[in-house]
Design an enzyme around this catalytic site. Sequence first.
Site, PDB file in Angstrom:
ATOM      1  CG  ASP A 144      -2.176   1.090   0.868  1.00 12.14           C
ATOM      2  OD1 ASP A 144      -2.198   1.231   0.110  1.00 12.14           O
ATOM      3  OD2 ASP A 144      -3.225   1.346   2.175  1.00 12.14           O
ATOM      4  CG  ASN A 189       2.223   1.222  -5.073  1.00 15.45           C
ATOM      5  OD1 ASN A 189       2.953   1.662  -4.300  1.00 15.45           O
ATOM      6  ND2 ASN A 189       1.555   0.714  -5.824  1.00 15.45           N
ATOM      7  CG  HIS A 221      -0.042   2.004  -9.752  1.00 16.44           C
ATOM      8  ND1 HIS A 221      -0.514   1.608  -8.364  1.00 16.44           N
ATOM      9  CD2 HIS A 221      -1.389   2.642  -9.887  1.00 16.44           C
ATOM     10  CE1 HIS A 221      -0.934   1.697  -7.425  1.00 16.44           C
ATOM     11  NE2 HIS A 221      -2.148   3.095  -8.712  1.00 16.44           N
ATOM     12  CG  ASN A 244      -7.346  -2.447  -6.437  1.00 16.33           C
ATOM     13  OD1 ASN A 244      -6.580  -2.978  -5.717  1.00 16.33           O
ATOM     14  ND2 ASN A 244      -7.594  -1.425  -5.007  1.00 16.33           N
TER      15      ASN A 244
HETATM   16  C1  FPP Z   1      -1.736   0.064  -3.338  1.00 19.45           C
HETATM   17  O1  FPP Z   1      -1.634   2.005  -3.960  1.00 19.45           O
HETATM   18  C2  FPP Z   1      -1.193  -0.674  -4.125  1.00 19.45           C
HETATM   19  C3  FPP Z   1      -1.828  -1.538  -5.477  1.00 19.45           C
HETATM   20  C4  FPP Z   1      -3.374  -1.173  -5.517  1.00 19.45           C
HETATM   21  C5  FPP Z   1      -0.687  -1.833  -6.880  1.00 19.45           C
HETATM   22  C6  FPP Z   1      -0.251  -2.445  -6.749  1.00 19.45           C
HETATM   23  C7  FPP Z   1       0.824  -2.510  -7.720  1.00 19.45           C
HETATM   24  C8  FPP Z   1       2.051  -3.076  -7.778  1.00 19.45           C
HETATM   25  C9  FPP Z   1       3.064  -2.912  -6.847  1.00 19.45           C
HETATM   26  C10 FPP Z   1       1.602  -2.962  -9.103  1.00 19.45           C
HETATM   27  C11 FPP Z   1       2.887  -4.139  -9.791  1.00 19.45           C
HETATM   28  C12 FPP Z   1       2.304  -5.773  -8.941  1.00 19.45           C
HETATM   29  C13 FPP Z   1       3.609  -6.706  -9.625  1.00 19.45           C
HETATM   30  C14 FPP Z   1       2.720  -8.118  -8.530  1.00 19.45           C
HETATM   31  C15 FPP Z   1       3.698  -6.495 -10.332  1.00 19.45           C
HETATM   32  P1  FPP Z   1      -3.092   2.756  -3.679  1.00 19.45           P
HETATM   33  O2  FPP Z   1      -2.850   2.520  -4.686  1.00 19.45           O
HETATM   34  O3  FPP Z   1      -3.390   2.053  -2.988  1.00 19.45           O
HETATM   35  O4  FPP Z   1      -1.862   3.367  -2.851  1.00 19.45           O
HETATM   36  P2  FPP Z   1      -2.721   4.620  -1.974  1.00 19.45           P
HETATM   37  O5  FPP Z   1      -3.285   4.192  -0.371  1.00 19.45           O
HETATM   38  O6  FPP Z   1      -1.654   5.991  -1.723  1.00 19.45           O
HETATM   39  O7  FPP Z   1      -3.193   5.325  -2.863  1.00 19.45           O
END
Ligand code: FPP
Length: 252
Positions: free
Chosen positions: A21, A23, A38, A69
Amino acid sequence: MSLKEKINPERLPRHIAIIMDGNGRWAKNHGQHRVFGHRNGVTAVREASEAAAELGVEYLTLYAFSTENWNRPLIEVNALMQLLLQTINDEISTLNKNNIRLNAIGDLESLPKVNRKNLMKAIEETRNNSRMTLTLALSYSSKWEIVQAARRLAEQVQAGLCKPEDVDQQCIEKLLTTNGIPDPELLIRTSGEYRISNFMLWQIAYSELYFTPTLWPDFRREDLYKAILDYQCRERRFGKTSEQIQNVKKQE
Ligand code: FPP
């Protein structure tokens, strides 16, 4: 002594699950669009996977895309699907080099056809690897998983294959998408949020929970080592008393 050297190899969790979490916030901190976060999260995926495999962790499960998501803006969903497609393609040779088997859990039917095809190909091409199983939770949520298990169980009862009084924990476990994978001993969540977000609710019944403020794209090997060291200081009681656990240890 480095953090890695402090880890007791005898008390390593067999299975670590991670809620990646932060990103979006990481991207915002860098004045960029969420997708930038991401993309940078992929480096952390690589670091965590390689570090876990090197240590001897047998199973690593990453929450990459939840059922919820799908409700994100279409542009972000499309970018995530594209990123998953490309990353899985690019990483097959590294997974093979590191002897890591790829696996996936979730409602894979709901993924775009090209993603599903590419994912199945990667799973097939890495299926003989034995050092660690890397499971991606894709279009996954625990409530979805439990509902599909309940539906299949009801079908089995209806078909006379199983009696209601025979339903036990094992029956349910067999119908979960994690069938064959041990429950995680350690669950890590990054970004300073203290939530489970519909992830492996059945499987984490007795997992140790570790929360770190590190945003996922900044997560590195040392962060994994810190989580494991913290886990190794915990006393896992499984409902028993501390005295009972200590007595068993003395007898060993
Ligand atoms: C959550 O951060 C992250 C995700 C929903 C996606 C995770 C995906 C990756 C790390 C990309 C590649 C993965 C693989 C396995 C190849 P968020 O977007 O909810 O962050 P925030 O809470 O700060 O908005």
